[in-house]
Design a protein around this motif. Structure first.
Motif, PDB file in Angstrom:
ATOM      1  N   TRP A 103      35.505  -9.792  43.545  1.00 39.96           N
ATOM      2  CA  TRP A 103      34.101 -10.133  42.862  1.00 39.96           C
ATOM      3  C   TRP A 103      33.407 -11.356  43.624  1.00 39.96           C
ATOM      4  O   TRP A 103      32.376 -11.295  44.715  1.00 39.96           O
ATOM      5  CB  TRP A 103      34.034 -10.671  41.379  1.00 39.96           C
ATOM      6  N   MET A 104      34.292 -12.505  44.839  1.00 44.65           N
ATOM      7  CA  MET A 104      34.085 -12.977  45.559  1.00 44.65           C
ATOM      8  C   MET A 104      33.506 -12.427  47.175  1.00 44.65           C
ATOM      9  O   MET A 104      32.806 -12.216  47.786  1.00 44.65           O
ATOM     10  CB  MET A 104      34.934 -13.809  46.304  1.00 44.65           C
ATOM     11  N   MET A 105      34.837 -10.677  47.028  1.00 38.82           N
ATOM     12  CA  MET A 105      34.015  -9.988  48.424  1.00 38.82           C
ATOM     13  C   MET A 105      32.821  -9.446  48.373  1.00 38.82           C
ATOM     14  O   MET A 105      32.279  -8.441  49.393  1.00 38.82           O
ATOM     15  CB  MET A 105      35.302  -8.929  48.375  1.00 38.82           C
ATOM     16  N   GLY A 106      32.267  -9.365  46.889  1.00 35.22           N
ATOM     17  CA  GLY A 106      31.022  -8.781  47.352  1.00 35.22           C
ATOM     18  C   GLY A 106      31.540  -6.732  46.440  1.00 35.22           C
ATOM     19  O   GLY A 106      30.451  -5.546  46.657  1.00 35.22           O
ATOM     20  N   THR A 107      32.155  -6.522  46.310  1.00 30.72           N
ATOM     21  CA  THR A 107      32.229  -5.103  46.320  1.00 30.72           C
ATOM     22  C   THR A 107      32.952  -4.586  44.919  1.00 30.72           C
ATOM     23  O   THR A 107      33.213  -5.901  43.798  1.00 30.72           O
ATOM     24  CB  THR A 107      33.704  -4.570  47.334  1.00 30.72           C
ATOM     25  N   ASN A 108      32.276  -3.087  44.374  1.00 32.46           N
ATOM     26  CA  ASN A 108      32.799  -3.379  42.756  1.00 32.46           C
ATOM     27  C   ASN A 108      33.674  -2.314  42.836  1.00 32.46           C
ATOM     28  O   ASN A 108      33.220  -1.408  41.356  1.00 32.46           O
ATOM     29  CB  ASN A 108      31.439  -3.161  41.746  1.00 32.46           C
ATOM     30  N   ALA A 109      34.449  -1.540  43.700  1.00 31.55           N
ATOM     31  CA  ALA A 109      34.721   0.041  43.430  1.00 31.55           C
ATOM     32  C   ALA A 109      36.601  -0.569  43.350  1.00 31.55           C
ATOM     33  O   ALA A 109      36.716  -1.936  43.412  1.00 31.55           O
ATOM     34  CB  ALA A 109      35.208   0.303  45.617  1.00 31.55           C
ATOM     35  N   ILE A 110      36.556   0.902  42.715  1.00 31.83           N
ATOM     36  CA  ILE A 110      38.484  -0.074  42.239  1.00 31.83           C
ATOM     37  C   ILE A 110      39.116   0.038  43.000  1.00 31.83           C
ATOM     38  O   ILE A 110      40.814  -0.477  43.131  1.00 31.83           O
ATOM     39  CB  ILE A 110      38.537   1.241  41.084  1.00 31.83           C
ATOM     40  N   SER A 111      39.570   0.943  44.433  1.00 31.92           N
ATOM     41  CA  SER A 111      39.915   0.473  45.699  1.00 31.92           C
ATOM     42  C   SER A 111      40.144  -0.386  45.907  1.00 31.92           C
ATOM     43  O   SER A 111      41.616  -1.360  46.460  1.00 31.92           O
ATOM     44  CB  SER A 111      39.439   1.396  46.614  1.00 31.92           C
ATOM     45  N   SER A 112      38.557  -1.563  46.297  1.00 26.73           N
ATOM     46  CA  SER A 112      38.734  -3.177  46.274  1.00 26.73           C
ATOM     47  C   SER A 112      40.012  -3.686  45.330  1.00 26.73           C
ATOM     48  O   SER A 112      40.780  -4.864  45.659  1.00 26.73           O
ATOM     49  CB  SER A 112      37.600  -3.934  46.237  1.00 26.73           C
ATOM     50  N   TYR A 113      39.504  -3.670  44.315  1.00 25.01           N
ATOM     51  CA  TYR A 113      40.169  -4.050  42.574  1.00 25.01           C
ATOM     52  C   TYR A 113      41.995  -4.342  43.116  1.00 25.01           C
ATOM     53  O   TYR A 113      42.908  -4.799  43.436  1.00 25.01           O
ATOM     54  CB  TYR A 113      39.889  -4.381  41.848  1.00 25.01           C
ATOM     55  N   LEU A 114      42.312  -2.618  43.451  1.00 25.77           N
ATOM     56  CA  LEU A 114      43.213  -2.497  43.884  1.00 25.77           C
ATOM     57  C   LEU A 114      44.102  -2.708  44.494  1.00 25.77           C
ATOM     58  O   LEU A 114      45.504  -3.109  44.773  1.00 25.77           O
ATOM     59  CB  LEU A 114      43.735  -0.571  43.773  1.00 25.77           C
ATOM     60  N   HIS A 115      43.477  -3.153  45.840  1.00 28.00           N
ATOM     61  CA  HIS A 115      43.691  -3.388  46.681  1.00 28.00           C
ATOM     62  C   HIS A 115      43.981  -4.880  47.289  1.00 28.00           C
ATOM     63  O   HIS A 115      45.107  -5.081  47.584  1.00 28.00           O
ATOM     64  CB  HIS A 115      42.718  -3.221  48.175  1.00 28.00           C
TER      65      HIS A 115
END
Length: 70
Positions: free
Chosen positions: A26-38
């Motif tokens: 959330w702090m990175m500003g992305t809502n993609a599942i790939s960012s979450y998994l990364h």
């Protein structure tokens, strides 16, 4: 510890990792599942490497003490 105790501990660990990963994503500003998994991968990696190193050192010291004592 009984089986139920391990289940509760495991659930708390999973919930804690999920909350930490969600806040980092959330702090990175992305809502993609790939960012979450990364982020989840990096958090587990940075947590798992020191634990693994500590466990290996512990086993080596314990084995060394057992060989020295008998």
């Amino acid at each position: 510890m009984k089986w139920g105790d391990w289940l509760i501990v495991s659930l708390f660990l999973i919930i804690g990792l999920s909350c930490m990963t969600m806040s980092a994503t959330w702090m990175m500003g992305t809502n993609a599942i790939s960012s979450y998994l990364h982020n989840l991968f990096h958090i587990c990696l940075w947590g798992g490497v020191p634990i693994t190193v500590a466990a290996v050192i512990y086993v080596m010291i314990r084995k060394w003490k057992n060989e020295r004592n008998g």
